[in-house]
Design an enzyme around this catalytic site. Structure first.
Site, PDB file in Angstrom:
ATOM      1  N   LYS A   1      11.868  -4.587   2.304  1.00  0.00           N
ATOM      2  CA  LYS A   1      10.708  -5.318   1.773  1.00  0.00           C
ATOM      3  C   LYS A   1      10.371  -6.445   2.750  1.00  0.00           C
ATOM      4  O   LYS A   1      11.251  -6.989   3.410  1.00  0.00           O
ATOM      5  CB  LYS A   1      11.066  -5.880   0.390  1.00  0.00           C
ATOM      6  CG  LYS A   1      10.050  -6.842  -0.216  1.00  0.00           C
ATOM      7  CD  LYS A   1       8.777  -6.155  -0.641  1.00  0.00           C
ATOM      8  CE  LYS A   1       7.739  -7.151  -1.170  1.00  0.00           C
ATOM      9  NZ  LYS A   1       6.397  -6.554  -1.262  1.00  0.00           N
TER      10      LYS A   1
ATOM     11  N   CYS B   1      -0.700  -8.264   4.419  1.00  0.00           N
ATOM     12  CA  CYS B   1      -0.481  -8.371   2.972  1.00  0.00           C
ATOM     13  C   CYS B   1      -1.752  -8.853   2.290  1.00  0.00           C
ATOM     14  O   CYS B   1      -2.283  -9.901   2.643  1.00  0.00           O
ATOM     15  CB  CYS B   1       0.659  -9.312   2.633  1.00  0.00           C
ATOM     16  SG  CYS B   1       0.819  -9.461   0.837  1.00  0.00           S
TER      17      CYS B   1
HETATM   18  O1  RRO Z   1       4.246  -8.055  -1.907  1.00  0.00           O
HETATM   19  C1  RRO Z   1       3.063  -7.665  -1.946  1.00  0.00           C
HETATM   20  O2  RRO Z   1       2.245  -8.083  -2.781  1.00  0.00           O
HETATM   21  C2  RRO Z   1       2.534  -6.700  -0.966  1.00  0.00           C
HETATM   22  C3  RRO Z   1       2.709  -6.809   0.394  1.00  0.00           C
HETATM   23 BR1  RRO Z   1       3.779  -8.108   1.176  1.00  0.00          BR
HETATM   24  C4  RRO Z   1       2.053  -5.894   1.264  1.00  0.00           C
HETATM   25  O3  RRO Z   1       2.144  -5.943   2.502  1.00  0.00           O
HETATM   26  N1  RRO Z   1       1.293  -4.933   0.704  1.00  0.00           N
HETATM   27  C5  RRO Z   1       1.127  -4.836  -0.634  1.00  0.00           C
HETATM   28  O4  RRO Z   1       0.414  -3.918  -1.102  1.00  0.00           O
HETATM   29  N2  RRO Z   1       1.777  -5.710  -1.468  1.00  0.00           N
END
Ligand code: RRO
Length: 315
Positions: free
Chosen positions: A44, A125
C-alpha cells in the site's frame, strides 16, 4: 508455455501481481501475497507516519467495478521496510509522501535499508482532501522527480523505480509526460490509477455509496478498462517511437485472462490486479494465470513476446 516477464532488470516468474491498494496494508496481507501466486509483492502507498485515512464508508463495489476514497490509510513507511524480513519475493514499496520533503525522506530510508527491491512512486492519488493529483501538474511533477532522483542516483545497487500514473484522456499528454519521464532513470510506469472523482449513486436510498468528499472517489474495475488499455497503448507507442526502454504495467479492470491478454497486446509488460484482487483474494492469481495460458495455448503463443504490443488496427 511461459508467463515470464521483465520489469526493467527484474525478472518475474509471471506477469501478474497485485496493485498497490487492496489487501497490501498489513504484514498479514503482505505475507499472504508472498505465499500466493502473485509474482511480486507491492505494498500500500506509504507516508512518513501511519494514517487512519478518510471516514468510512469509503469503499464500495458492484458487478461493474469499485469506488474508493480510502485517503491513504497505511502503517507508515518504516513498517513496510521492516516487513521485508518476512517476504521472499521481489518486494516493492509504494511511496506517497504527501509532500516532496516527506517523499524524499521515505525514499532515503528505503535506500539506506538496502532491503527493498524498489519503489513505485505514486503520483496519482485522487483522494487526498484538498490536494490534486500530482501527475496532472507537469511543472510540479518534473520538480518532484528532479529532487527525488538526486537521492536515487546516489545509490548504485540495482533498485527498481516505477511511477504510478493517473489516466490521461487527451492524446497530447503522452509525448509531454514522456518528455519528462525520460529525463530520469525510471524503469517502468503503471497505467492507470483509479479514475479520480467519479460518483456512484444508490437510487433506492437516494444517496452516495461512500462518505468522504461528498461521495466522490476513484473509480476502478470494469468501468475503467478501456481507459487503462488506451493509456498503456499510447505510452507503449510513444516509448517505442522515442526508443526508450521503459516498461508499461497495465492496471484497471482486469478480471479474466482475456483482459490480461488485451493489456499485453496493447504493450503491457505485466499487469496489476486491484478491484478483482479485493473481491476474490489471492485465489485470483492462479486462476488468471491459467486463463491467460489457455488463451495463449489456443492461439499457439508460447511466451508473452509472441504477442506483446502487436495490436492490429482493424481494416
Ligand atoms: O488510499 C487511497 O485513497 C487511494 C490511493 Br493512495 C490511490 O493511489 N488510489 C486510490 O484509488 N486510492
Amino acid at each position: 508455455m511461459s508467463l515470464h516477464t521483465n520489469i526493467g532488470f527484474q525478472l518475474l516468474d509471471t506477469c501478474i501481481y497485485n496493485a498497490s491498494g487492496p489487501r497490501c496494508t498489513s504484514l498479514k496481507e503482505l505475507i499472504q501475497l508472498d505465499k500466493s501466486h502473485s509474482s511480486l509483492v507491492l505494498s500500500k502507498s506509504s507516508t512518513v507516519l501511519p494514517r487512519e485515512g478518510n471516514v468510512k464508508p469509503r469503499y464500495y463495489h458492484n458487478e461493474l467495478g469499485s469506488i474508493n476514497s480510502m485517503g491513504l490509510p497505511n502503517q507508515g513507511f518504516q513498517y513496510y521496510i521492516d516487513s521485508a524480513n518476512a517476504i521472499s519475493k521481489p518486494y516493492l514499496i509504494s511511496v506517497n509522501g504527501l509532500t516532496l520533503e516527506d517523499t524524499k525522506l521515505i525514499i532515503t530510508k528505503i535506500l539506506q535499508s538496502n532491503k527493498i527491491n524498489g519503489i513505485e512512486i505514486n503520483l496519482s492519488c485522487p483522494n487526498i482532501i484538498g490536494k490534486g493529483q500530482l501527475a496532472y501538474d507537469l511543472v510540479e511533477m518534473e520538480r518532484y522527480l528532479s529532487e527525488i532522483f538526486i537521492i536515487i542516483n546516489q545509490y548504485s545497487f540495482p533498485f527498481l523505480v516505477g511511477l504510478k500514473l493517473p489516466p490521461y484522456f487527451d492524446l497530447h499528454w503522452y509525448p509531454q509526460i514522456t518528455n519528462i519521464i525520460k529525463k530520469f532513470n525510471v524503469h517502468y510506469i503503471t497505467c492507470i490509477n483509479s479514475i479520480g472523482n467519479g460518483l456512484l449513486v444508490d437510487s433506492e436510498t437516494e444517496s452516495t455509496v461512500i462518505k468522504p468528499k461528498g461521495g466522490m472517489g476513484g473509480i476502478g474495475g470494469q468501468y475503467i478498462k478501456p481507459i487503462g488499455l488506451s493509456n498503456v497503448r499510447n505510452f507503449y507507442l510513444e516509448f517505442q517511437k522515442q526508443n526508450l526502454k521503459i516498461d508499461v504495467i497495465g492496471c484497471g479492470g482486469i478480471e479474466s485472462g482475456e483482459d490480461i491478454f488485451e493489456y499485453i497486446l496493447c504493450g503491457a509488460s505485466a499487469v496489476q490486479i486491484g478491484t478483482q484482487f479485493y473481491r476474490e483474494g489471492i485465489k485470483c492469481f492462479p486462476r488468471l494465470q491459467q486463463e491467460l495460458k489457455d488463451i495463449m495455448s489456443k492461439k499457439g503463443y508460447r511466451c508473452l513476446d509472441d504477442f506483446k504490443g502487436k495490436l492490429q488496427i482493424i481494416n
